[in-house]
Design a protein around this motif. Structure first.
Motif, PDB file in Angstrom:
ATOM      1  N   UNK A   5      13.936  43.994 -23.463  1.00 30.15           N
ATOM      2  CA  UNK A   5      14.926  42.639 -23.897  1.00 30.15           C
ATOM      3  C   UNK A   5      14.654  41.453 -23.038  1.00 30.15           C
ATOM      4  N   UNK A   6      13.614  41.680 -22.308  1.00 27.26           N
ATOM      5  CA  UNK A   6      12.951  40.653 -21.516  1.00 27.26           C
ATOM      6  C   UNK A   6      11.604  39.775 -21.954  1.00 27.26           C
ATOM      7  N   UNK A   7      11.295  40.258 -23.409  1.00 30.36           N
ATOM      8  CA  UNK A   7      10.138  39.618 -23.869  1.00 30.36           C
ATOM      9  C   UNK A   7       9.861  38.372 -23.971  1.00 30.36           C
ATOM     10  N   UNK A 120       3.748  44.711 -20.755  1.00 29.67           N
ATOM     11  CA  UNK A 120       4.957  43.864 -20.360  1.00 29.67           C
ATOM     12  C   UNK A 120       5.730  44.883 -19.278  1.00 29.67           C
ATOM     13  N   UNK A 121       5.859  46.038 -19.374  1.00 23.93           N
ATOM     14  CA  UNK A 121       6.303  47.044 -18.213  1.00 23.93           C
ATOM     15  C   UNK A 121       5.509  46.928 -17.102  1.00 23.93           C
ATOM     16  N   UNK A 166      13.815  32.745 -22.882  1.00 21.52           N
ATOM     17  CA  UNK A 166      13.875  33.710 -24.009  1.00 21.52           C
ATOM     18  C   UNK A 166      13.710  32.899 -25.410  1.00 21.52           C
ATOM     19  N   UNK A 167      13.094  33.286 -26.571  1.00 21.61           N
ATOM     20  CA  UNK A 167      13.263  32.839 -27.514  1.00 21.61           C
ATOM     21  C   UNK A 167      14.513  33.372 -28.149  1.00 21.61           C
TER      22      UNK A 167
END
Length: 251
Positions: A5-7, A120-121, A166-167
């Motif tokens: 959710x934070x990508x 990303x993690x 965030x996009x």
């Protein structure tokens, strides 16, 4: 869930290298992705060499993150390895067709997404490069990809040197269908795209591109019919060159 959710797509990177053990851990997580028939018909080209990255740079439309990020990963549909295994084990492979390329492309994209989530993690940033299939023929030359191997997507990876917002994304109601596909009315389209069209970013893009609607920016500026046809013809030529268009062979 937090990583998903934070990508954010990261386009500026620090010069810090990625530790070998961390990279191996991330790539291993990638290989745990789902795969058709457990064939794993994909390969990952890890590029760290500055000279090779400089050769790749113009093939990705000179996006500086290609040379700035410490690692560039090219994910390939790959039946070369599987075909050789079959032949060495007295089996006759029938994978020189478009369907097999599509199968391998799905495998490659699944492993790519696993790699991105794992990265990303671990606090790394990533960015997909959609330019890979545009210049697949030239990437094949630079990375010395043999017949049976086609680059599908590229991901740059490194420690972020920016923290963009965030996009925006379409609402779930715009992309999720229950039980069967529910086609969209004009009212549905208006509602689904209302938020995207009302963003300050959209207003700025309309002014910069001198367009009336956001859709026109996509059709007239970003992804034009002319470009789509050119890139389609090039990709089909690449698939034939790499041995994936023998669709009339029955034995």
């Amino acid at each position: 869930m937090k990583a998903l959710l934070s990508h954010r797509s990261i386009r500026k990177y620090k010069s810090d290298p990625i530790d070998d053990s961390l990279l191996q851990e991330i790539l291993t997580a990638g290989t745990r992705a789902s795969t058709t028939g457990n064939m794993q018909v994909y390969s990952i080209i890890v590029t760290r060499d500055e000279e090779v990255k400089r050769k790749l740079l113009p093939l990705h439309f000179n996006q500086q993150m290609v040379v700035q990020a410490p690692v560039v990963l090219t994910f390939c549909a790959d039946f070369n390895r599987f075909n050789k295994w079959c032949l060495q084990r007295k089996a006759n492979p029938g994978y020189d067709n478009f369907f097999s390329f599509f199968t391998a492309a799905i495998d490659a994209l699944l492993v790519a997404q696993n790699v991105c989530i794992a990265a990303e993690e671990k606090g790394l940033g990533i960015c997909y490069l959609g330019t890979t299939t545009y210049t697949a023929d030239k990437i094949i030359e630079v990375l010395k990809l043999p017949k049976g191997v086609v680059p599908v997507t590229t991901v740059v990876m490194g420690y972020p040197d920016e923290h963009p917002d965030l996009t925006d994304r379409l609402p779930l109601a715009g992309v999720v269908h229950y039980d069967v596909y529910q086609d969209y009315s004009e009212g549905d389209i208006d509602q689904i795209y209302q938020h995207k069209e009302s963003l300050p970013l959209t207003k700025r893009l309309l002014e910069e591109n001198q367009k009336e609607t956001l859709a026109q920016i996509f059709t007239d500026k970003r992804y034009t019919l002319k470009d789509n046809v050119v890139f389609s013809k090039n990709l089909l030529r690449v698939l034939e060159m790499q041995g994936f268009m023998n669709n009339d062979r029955t034995e």
